[in-house]
Write a protein that holds these residues in place. Structure first.
Motif, PDB file in Angstrom:
ATOM      1  N   ARG A  71      -9.405 -12.014 -10.766  1.00 50.42           N
ATOM      2  CA  ARG A  71      -8.612 -11.790 -11.982  1.00 50.42           C
ATOM      3  C   ARG A  71      -8.894 -12.857 -13.040  1.00 50.42           C
ATOM      4  NH1 ARG A  71      -4.397  -8.658 -11.804  1.00 50.42           N
ATOM      5  NH2 ARG A  71      -4.008  -9.115  -9.598  1.00 50.42           N
ATOM      6  N   LEU A  72      -9.077 -14.103 -12.594  1.00 48.40           N
ATOM      7  CA  LEU A  72      -9.366 -15.187 -13.535  1.00 48.40           C
ATOM      8  C   LEU A  72     -10.636 -14.918 -14.332  1.00 48.40           C
ATOM      9  CD1 LEU A  72      -8.553 -18.408 -11.470  1.00 48.40           C
ATOM     10  CD2 LEU A  72      -7.270 -17.501 -13.415  1.00 48.40           C
ATOM     11  N   GLY A  73     -11.581 -14.189 -13.729  1.00 39.77           N
ATOM     12  CA  GLY A  73     -12.841 -13.902 -14.401  1.00 39.77           C
ATOM     13  C   GLY A  73     -12.789 -12.727 -15.349  1.00 39.77           C
ATOM     14  N   LEU A  74     -11.666 -11.984 -15.348  1.00 33.39           N
ATOM     15  CA  LEU A  74     -11.565 -10.818 -16.218  1.00 33.39           C
ATOM     16  C   LEU A  74     -11.521 -11.228 -17.681  1.00 33.39           C
ATOM     17  CD1 LEU A  74      -8.915  -8.641 -14.300  1.00 33.39           C
ATOM     18  CD2 LEU A  74     -11.416  -8.439 -14.261  1.00 33.39           C
TER      19      LEU A  74
ATOM     20  N   THR B  61       7.159 -15.972 -24.295  1.00 33.37           N
ATOM     21  CA  THR B  61       6.155 -15.045 -23.765  1.00 33.37           C
ATOM     22  C   THR B  61       5.353 -14.479 -24.924  1.00 33.37           C
ATOM     23  OG1 THR B  61       7.529 -14.428 -21.869  1.00 33.37           O
ATOM     24  CG2 THR B  61       5.769 -12.909 -22.488  1.00 33.37           C
ATOM     25  N   ILE B  62       4.022 -14.521 -24.791  1.00 31.77           N
ATOM     26  CA  ILE B  62       3.168 -13.907 -25.795  1.00 31.77           C
ATOM     27  C   ILE B  62       2.393 -12.773 -25.135  1.00 31.77           C
ATOM     28  CG2 ILE B  62       2.971 -15.996 -27.178  1.00 31.77           C
ATOM     29  CD1 ILE B  62       0.209 -16.437 -26.036  1.00 31.77           C
ATOM     30  N   ASN B  63       2.200 -11.716 -25.858  1.00 32.22           N
ATOM     31  CA  ASN B  63       1.486 -10.550 -25.350  1.00 32.22           C
ATOM     32  C   ASN B  63       0.147 -10.423 -26.058  1.00 32.22           C
ATOM     33  OD1 ASN B  63       4.631  -9.707 -25.224  1.00 32.22           O
ATOM     34  ND2 ASN B  63       3.496  -8.799 -23.526  1.00 32.22           N
ATOM     35  N   LYS B  64      -0.904 -10.707 -25.311  1.00 30.91           N
ATOM     36  CA  LYS B  64      -2.246 -10.613 -25.890  1.00 30.91           C
ATOM     37  C   LYS B  64      -3.240 -10.437 -24.749  1.00 30.91           C
ATOM     38  CE  LYS B  64      -5.332 -12.822 -29.265  1.00 30.91           C
ATOM     39  NZ  LYS B  64      -5.301 -11.703 -30.222  1.00 30.91           N
ATOM     40  N   GLY B  65      -4.187  -9.539 -24.917  1.00 32.04           N
ATOM     41  CA  GLY B  65      -5.204  -9.330 -23.897  1.00 32.04           C
ATOM     42  C   GLY B  65      -5.155  -7.936 -23.316  1.00 32.04           C
ATOM     43  N   LEU B  66      -6.337  -7.421 -22.971  1.00 29.45           N
ATOM     44  CA  LEU B  66      -6.450  -6.061 -22.467  1.00 29.45           C
ATOM     45  C   LEU B  66      -6.354  -5.980 -20.953  1.00 29.45           C
ATOM     46  CD1 LEU B  66      -9.486  -4.996 -24.712  1.00 29.45           C
ATOM     47  CD2 LEU B  66      -7.049  -4.631 -25.165  1.00 29.45           C
ATOM     48  N   GLU B  67      -6.645  -7.073 -20.259  1.00 31.06           N
ATOM     49  CA  GLU B  67      -6.722  -7.049 -18.807  1.00 31.06           C
ATOM     50  C   GLU B  67      -5.370  -7.337 -18.153  1.00 31.06           C
ATOM     51  OE1 GLU B  67      -9.270  -6.063 -17.294  1.00 31.06           O
ATOM     52  OE2 GLU B  67     -11.023  -6.451 -18.550  1.00 31.06           O
ATOM     53  N   PRO B  68      -5.188  -6.889 -16.902  1.00 29.90           N
ATOM     54  CA  PRO B  68      -3.958  -7.208 -16.148  1.00 29.90           C
ATOM     55  C   PRO B  68      -3.995  -8.660 -15.675  1.00 29.90           C
ATOM     56  CG  PRO B  68      -5.475  -6.000 -14.746  1.00 29.90           C
ATOM     57  CD  PRO B  68      -6.101  -6.040 -16.112  1.00 29.90           C
ATOM     58  N   LYS B  69      -3.792  -9.550 -16.618  1.00 35.74           N
ATOM     59  CA  LYS B  69      -4.037 -10.963 -16.363  1.00 35.74           C
ATOM     60  C   LYS B  69      -3.005 -11.789 -17.128  1.00 35.74           C
ATOM     61  CE  LYS B  69      -7.847 -14.266 -17.205  1.00 35.74           C
ATOM     62  NZ  LYS B  69      -9.251 -14.364 -17.647  1.00 35.74           N
ATOM     63  N   SER B  70      -2.351 -12.694 -16.400  1.00 37.95           N
ATOM     64  CA  SER B  70      -1.349 -13.553 -17.018  1.00 37.95           C
ATOM     65  C   SER B  70      -1.678 -15.013 -16.774  1.00 37.95           C
ATOM     66  CB  SER B  70       0.048 -13.252 -16.460  1.00 37.95           C
ATOM     67  OG  SER B  70       0.538 -12.038 -16.961  1.00 37.95           O
ATOM     68  N   MET B  71      -1.105 -15.866 -17.606  1.00 36.63           N
ATOM     69  CA  MET B  71      -1.163 -17.309 -17.410  1.00 36.63           C
ATOM     70  C   MET B  71       0.240 -17.863 -17.599  1.00 36.63           C
ATOM     71  SD  MET B  71      -4.727 -18.405 -19.295  1.00 36.63           S
ATOM     72  CE  MET B  71      -4.729 -20.013 -18.491  1.00 36.63           C
ATOM     73  N   VAL B  72       0.531 -18.889 -16.822  1.00 33.51           N
ATOM     74  CA  VAL B  72       1.847 -19.514 -16.887  1.00 33.51           C
ATOM     75  C   VAL B  72       1.663 -21.023 -17.013  1.00 33.51           C
ATOM     76  CG1 VAL B  72       4.052 -19.871 -15.709  1.00 33.51           C
ATOM     77  CG2 VAL B  72       2.830 -17.700 -15.429  1.00 33.51           C
TER      78      VAL B  72
ATOM     79  N   GLY C 250      -0.460 -15.883  -1.504  1.00 35.57           N
ATOM     80  CA  GLY C 250      -1.705 -15.305  -1.994  1.00 35.57           C
ATOM     81  C   GLY C 250      -1.609 -14.893  -3.440  1.00 35.57           C
ATOM     82  N   GLY C 251      -0.754 -15.585  -4.197  1.00 36.06           N
ATOM     83  CA  GLY C 251      -0.481 -15.170  -5.570  1.00 36.06           C
ATOM     84  C   GLY C 251      -1.348 -15.814  -6.624  1.00 36.06           C
ATOM     85  N   VAL C 252      -2.071 -16.874  -6.262  1.00 40.21           N
ATOM     86  CA  VAL C 252      -2.922 -17.563  -7.229  1.00 40.21           C
ATOM     87  C   VAL C 252      -4.213 -17.974  -6.546  1.00 40.21           C
ATOM     88  CG1 VAL C 252      -0.905 -18.481  -8.462  1.00 40.21           C
ATOM     89  CG2 VAL C 252      -2.045 -19.896  -6.744  1.00 40.21           C
TER      90      VAL C 252
ATOM     91  N   ALA D  45       0.183 -25.352 -14.378  1.00 35.43           N
ATOM     92  CA  ALA D  45      -0.353 -24.120 -14.949  1.00 35.43           C
ATOM     93  C   ALA D  45      -1.104 -23.328 -13.890  1.00 35.43           C
ATOM     94  CB  ALA D  45      -1.270 -24.412 -16.128  1.00 35.43           C
ATOM     95  N   PHE D  46      -1.054 -22.003 -14.013  1.00 36.32           N
ATOM     96  CA  PHE D  46      -1.791 -21.138 -13.086  1.00 36.32           C
ATOM     97  C   PHE D  46      -1.976 -19.763 -13.719  1.00 36.32           C
ATOM     98  CE2 PHE D  46       2.718 -20.989 -12.020  1.00 36.32           C
ATOM     99  CZ  PHE D  46       2.999 -19.627 -12.015  1.00 36.32           C
ATOM    100  N   GLY D  47      -2.970 -19.046 -13.219  1.00 29.48           N
ATOM    101  CA  GLY D  47      -3.179 -17.664 -13.604  1.00 29.48           C
ATOM    102  C   GLY D  47      -2.742 -16.747 -12.477  1.00 29.48           C
ATOM    103  N   CYS D  48      -2.294 -15.555 -12.822  1.00 30.84           N
ATOM    104  CA  CYS D  48      -1.800 -14.637 -11.786  1.00 30.84           C
ATOM    105  C   CYS D  48      -1.707 -13.224 -12.332  1.00 30.84           C
ATOM    106  CB  CYS D  48      -0.440 -15.101 -11.266  1.00 30.84           C
ATOM    107  SG  CYS D  48       0.888 -15.001 -12.499  1.00 30.84           S
ATOM    108  N   SER D  49      -1.291 -12.319 -11.463  1.00 33.84           N
ATOM    109  CA  SER D  49      -1.023 -10.946 -11.870  1.00 33.84           C
ATOM    110  C   SER D  49       0.257 -10.908 -12.696  1.00 33.84           C
ATOM    111  CB  SER D  49      -0.859 -10.059 -10.632  1.00 33.84           C
ATOM    112  OG  SER D  49      -0.324  -8.806 -10.986  1.00 33.84           O
ATOM    113  N   PRO D  50       0.297 -10.097 -13.759  1.00 27.06           N
ATOM    114  CA  PRO D  50       1.525 -10.008 -14.558  1.00 27.06           C
ATOM    115  C   PRO D  50       2.761  -9.667 -13.740  1.00 27.06           C
ATOM    116  CG  PRO D  50      -0.293  -8.949 -15.699  1.00 27.06           C
ATOM    117  CD  PRO D  50      -0.805  -9.296 -14.343  1.00 27.06           C
ATOM    118  N   LYS D  51       2.586  -8.866 -12.698  1.00 25.49           N
ATOM    119  CA  LYS D  51       3.751  -8.455 -11.906  1.00 25.49           C
ATOM    120  C   LYS D  51       4.305  -9.584 -11.042  1.00 25.49           C
ATOM    121  CE  LYS D  51       1.045  -6.595  -8.029  1.00 25.49           C
ATOM    122  NZ  LYS D  51       0.704  -5.368  -7.257  1.00 25.49           N
ATOM    123  N   ASN D  52       3.525 -10.669 -10.899  1.00 23.83           N
ATOM    124  CA  ASN D  52       3.979 -11.781 -10.060  1.00 23.83           C
ATOM    125  C   ASN D  52       4.470 -12.985 -10.848  1.00 23.83           C
ATOM    126  OD1 ASN D  52       3.416 -10.439  -7.647  1.00 23.83           O
ATOM    127  ND2 ASN D  52       1.302 -11.191  -7.592  1.00 23.83           N
ATOM    128  N   VAL D  53       4.487 -12.888 -12.169  1.00 22.27           N
ATOM    129  CA  VAL D  53       4.836 -14.045 -12.990  1.00 22.27           C
ATOM    130  C   VAL D  53       6.208 -14.606 -12.644  1.00 22.27           C
ATOM    131  CG1 VAL D  53       5.463 -14.748 -15.337  1.00 22.27           C
ATOM    132  CG2 VAL D  53       3.321 -13.549 -14.940  1.00 22.27           C
TER     133      VAL D  53
END
Length: 935
Positions: free
Chosen positions: A169-172, A754-765, A803-805, A827-835
């Motif tokens: 996901r990080l590479g998306l 929270t900001i909404n930007k990006g096409l991929e199912p990818k979040s950062m916190v 297994g979330g990050v 900071a970490f990247g993850c799936s939007p559903k796991n934020v």
């Protein structure tokens, strides 16, 4: 663990196969006599080298000569997955016990314990102390377990799926999308087109357990393995251990032969042109494939030197063109080197074109190669490049006994994987010195005709997709290829100056005080102009001297409206050259010298960073002197710099990650206009050359309160005359100046954005905690320990349990001026559903540490790691430069260096608990979350 992936591997030594009329020297290259190379009966190759830098440490590698290219269609991504599983349970280290055990011994996961998977190989890395026999023995056991005793338990495989998916996901993003479209075109009919090491998500989620076990059984076998051990060890004992430990490994009865996959020939150019709305810049890659030539003989090595000369001169020309504001690229370079597949070399040109300038950049790259083909290089360029190459080989030879083990380890690894020579630095230098005298300009010039051919060409273009963008079509790219072939060009003119940097050397200034610090081995010199110089000779390196300097003031002296002019002033002035020399002339002047001096302006101070070879110490002093006395105001350099900045930032704003970072900076700085992550066009327009020059010359006009720190390989009596002439003669105004408090203020209340930007199912916190800090040495140690404990707990909970990050970034920063404060950053990247779930876990783990403090085991792990890291740092010039400078800047006591281990060991669970409660503020923080765009 990390996934290593690149389009092209670039090596300093490259290869060519030009047939000379003169007699070739086909004698084999020497092998470094310090390297013990052997092969077991089962085919495993081993390399052993004794090296004592760092002391009492050893670098260990297990290399598997197989990567993602050797996966079946059902196994895509499982070479890399196998790498992960080596850390999730083996015969002798069940489940997570491997990481747990090594952390107890002070081995840092991700730093000292790591691995990577590429197309053609998988490599495992250990960095261990050698003063503990049990630990060293365990290190060999770890390598053996990785080689043939990985458990692959069903439950552990399923747990790791989530971690791998998060790495995927990080590479998306834009680069990934464009690459997936481009690779099948430019790597047509090759394995490289569809074997990206990370694999395919659908396979990673659903593959059967036996599928990955089969990959491990098929490819993890001794005849494809190498064990490499380099460090402070006994060679004979190490060889005996390797034989005892690895001779028991067996190859499968019926195994698949390893194929060296190549890139097939193509008659017509392979052209890929891809665009994406989130692309952060233009990229252009042009290559011409050639068969790879293994460097085995003296003649091969000579060919490699010719290629180095060719690439070095051409890249100097490309950098010179880049000094023009109207140049169509931000940066560009050309090399002949190994290209992706080990069986292929390529003439490769790479460029980052400016906005709407892709076609122009491509034409310019081709034109400069064609100019070489038509006219060759000049004799002065040729001699200058040979001198630079010889200098680099000579420096390596001088430092051979002060070279870190990881360098020798990589050389052994390259020999095993690619058959690169391991001659040893002294042998390489002597051979280079001999061969450079034999190589003539005509030989180098003839390479262009050999390399610039019409077949096997490939072009890859990537660019932002937006209204008004000009991106060339395939037909236009082909037209440029044809056009350049017919151009009638002029020969390059090499403008050089024989003038000295400084015409008249200043007289030596009077020393008004000299103080010796015998405990820490440094000398303080003070001159009449107020300059203070602190000198510490060391024997850590043979050919290295480091320089640092500071003076209070910095950009804080200027209003908000001028902040970008202040921030960019040193870069613009440094790119303008110095004294009588513009930047290109200066680079030519210094090409055969190992010297680098960079002026700096930070918020609270201005100063210098630099380094040099002992032979070039006077030049380093001259450069410092000239920045004070003859800084250049160059409109061309200013225009080129601003053109590059404008183009880069214009592209960056399309990136979701950049928008995330920009938002984060604005929030944690409470909108301070001086805190600029990504400047707008209007902000960039405030940068004016007159203001830039005014700020720079103001900051570097008064040396009265400058403190210079010099650490490295020198004798004080030898360098003191140069210091007295140049630093002692720096101009002064005797103004009394300090910094102003213009610092940003952390929000007084909790902020969640929270900001909404990006096409991929990818979040950062990102979670940031900040506030006042009780500035003292012990407090900093306690906060570092608390931060490292939190790092362990978040890795265990977010990655290993859930297994979330893929990874978690945790750090702290403390500042004394203008007011003591701290910042803890997670900071970490993850799936939007796991934020929400994972962010909650962060605060839960913080709460546990605040309530209970660390466990005894975690505290012990962190202490041992900090102590082990300090052991190696004490023998580095960089450590002492920083320590001595900080003792002056912060008025810190250097004596704490001697009590470091004692101080670390004295810190208790209650100490960490107390400092966590003070600085891990669950009730006061900033949290910024990046979510995909709403559909």
């Amino acid at each position: 663990m990390k996934l290593v992936f690149a389009f092209v591997s670039f090596f300093v030594i490259t290869f060519c196969s030009f047939a000379q009329e003169v007699k070739k020297d086909n004698s084999l290259l020497l092998i470094d006599e310090n390297v013990k190379i052997g092969k077991l009966e089962n085919g495993l190759t081993y390399y052993i080298r004794k090296n004592s830098l760092p002391e009492k440490r050893v670098e260990m590698r297990l290399a598997i000569n197989a990567g993602s290219l050797y996966e079946t269609d059902e196994q895509q991504g499982l070479a890399h997955f196998t790498e992960h599983m080596c850390f999730n349970g083996t015969k002798n280290f069940p489940k997570a016990e491997l990481v747990n055990f090594l952390e107890k011994m002070g081995i840092k996961f991700g730093g000292d314990l790591n691995a990577y998977t590429s197309f053609a190989e998988t490599v495992y890395m250990l960095f261990l102390p050698t003063d503990n026999d049990e630990l060293l023995s365990k290190g060999f056991q770890v390598l053996e377990d990785w080689a043939h005793n990985v458990s692959f338990e069903d439950k552990e495989i399923d747990k790791e799926r989530g971690v791998i998916i998060e790495e995927w996901r990080l590479g998306l993003g834009a680069d990934d999308r464009m690459r997936k479209r481009a690779f099948p075109i430019i790597f047509k009919d090759s394995k490289y087109a569809d074997r990206i090491p990370i694999g395919k998500k659908e396979i990673l989620e659903t593959f059967k357990y036996e599928t990955i076990r089969k990959f491990y059984k098929d490819w993890y076998r001794p005849n494809l393995m190498s064990v490499i051990v380099v460090g402070d060890i006994d060679i004979a004992k190490t060889e005996e251990t390797i034989k005892n430990q690895f001779s028991k490994l067996t190859n499968p009865v019926n195994f698949s032969e390893r194929t060296e996959y190549s890139l097939p020939d193509n008659n017509e150019p392979l052209i890929s042109i891809e665009t994406d709305k989130e692309a952060t810049g233009n990229m252009l890659m042009y290559f011409i494939k050639h068969p790879h030539k293994i460097q085995a003989t003296v003649e091969d090595f000579k060919d490699g030197l010719k290629a180095q000369i060719y690439g070095g001169i051409l890249n100097n020309r490309l950098r010179e063109l880049g000094q023009n504001p109207d140049c169509p690229y931000i940066m560009a370079y050309t090399y002949f080197s190994e290209f992706l597949a080990r069986s292929n070399d390529a003439y490769m040109s790479y460029s980052m074109p400016k906005e709407n300038k892709i076609a122009e950049a491509f034409e310019l790259l081709l034109t400069e190669s064609m100019r070489v083909k038509q006219f060759g290089f000049t004799q002065t360029e040729f001699e200058r490049q040979k001198a630079e190459i010889l200098m680099n080989y000579e420096r390596a030879a001088k430092e051979v006994d002060k070279t870190e083990s990881k360098v020798f380890t990589q050389q052994c690894l390259n020999n095993f994987l690619s058959k690169d020579p391991i001659m040893g630095a002294k042998n390489e230098f002597e051979l280079t010195k001999k061969l450079l005298n034999e190589i003539n300009l005509e030989e180098v010039n003839s390479l262009a005709k050999q390399w610039l051919i019409d077949k096997n060409q490939g072009i890859m273009v990537t660019a932002p997709e937006k209204e008004g963008s000009i991106v060339p079509t395939k037909a236009e790219i082909l037209a440029i290829l044809e056009k350049v072939k017919t151009l009638k060009l002029d020969a390059y003119v090499d403008n050089v100056s024989d003038s000295p940097l400084i015409e008249n050397k200043p007289a030596e200034a009077k020393i008004i005080s000299r103080t010796e610090n015998t405990e820490f081995g440094y000398t303080e010199i003070k001159y009449e102009n107020g300059v203070r110089v602190i000198l510490k000779p060391t024997d850590f390196k043979n050919d290295e001297i480091l320089l640092s300097a500071y003076s209070p003031g910095g950009s804080s002296q200027y209003p908000d409206a001028d902040i970008l002019s202040a921030n960019y002033s040193t870069s613009i002035i440094a790119s303008s050259g110095i004294g009588k020399f513009d930047n290109t002339e200066l680079e030519k002047k210094l090409s055969a010298q190992k010297v680098d001096v960079n002026p700096t302006i930070d918020e609270l101070s201005e100063g210098f960073e630099g380094n040099c070879s002992p032979n070039d110490f006077e030049t380093m002093m001259q450069l410092v002197y000239l920045y004070f006395t003859q800084a250049r105001k160059d409109s061309m350099a200013y225009g080129a710099f601003m053109s590059k900045m404008t183009n880069q930032f214009k592209f960056f704003r399309s990136s979701p990650q950049v928008a995330f970072s920009d938002t984060l900076v604005k929030i944690i700085s409470s909108g301070n206009p001086r805190a600029i992550a990504i400047p707008t066009d209007s902000q960039l327009e405030t940068v004016r050359l007159n203001k830039v020059y005014e700020i720079f010359t103001d900051r570097f006009s008064d040396a009265d309160d400058f403190n210079f720190f010099i650490v490295g390989s020198f004798k004080i009596d030898s360098v003191l005359p140069f210091i007295s002439s140049y630093l002692g003669a720096l101009p002064t105004k005797h103004r009394k100046e300090t910094w102003k408090d213009v610092s940003s203020k952390f929000p007084e209340t909790t902020k969640e954005v929270t900001i909404n930007k990006g096409l991929e199912p990818k979040s950062m916190v990102a979670v940031i905690m900040s506030g006042k800090f009780d500035w003292n040495y012990k407090e900093k140690l306690k906060l570092q320990i608390a931060t490292d404990v939190l790092n362990i707990k978040l890795r265990e909970s977010l990655r290993e349990e859930q297994g979330g990050v893929y990874g978690v970034q945790i750090m702290n920063r403390t500042e004394k001026y203008p007011n003591p404060k701290y910042q803890v950053f997670v900071a970490f990247g993850c799936s939007p559903k796991n934020v929400k779930k994972l962010a909650k876990t962060v605060f839960n783990e913080v709460g546990k540490i605040n309530k209970n403090g660390p466990t005894e085991e975690d505290l012990s792990k962190v202490k041992e790691t900090m102590i082990r890291e300090r052991e190696t740092m004490l023998k580095k010039n960089k450590f002492w430069l920083s320590a001595i400078e900080n003792s002056y800047y912060y008025n810190d006591d250097l004596k704490v260096i001697n009590t470091y281990v004692e101080d670390i060991n004295s810190i208790t669970i209650d100490d960490v608990k107390a400092v966590a409660n003070k600085y891990f503020t669950k009730e006061h923080y900033v949290k910024v979350v990046l979510m995909p765009e709403k559909k």
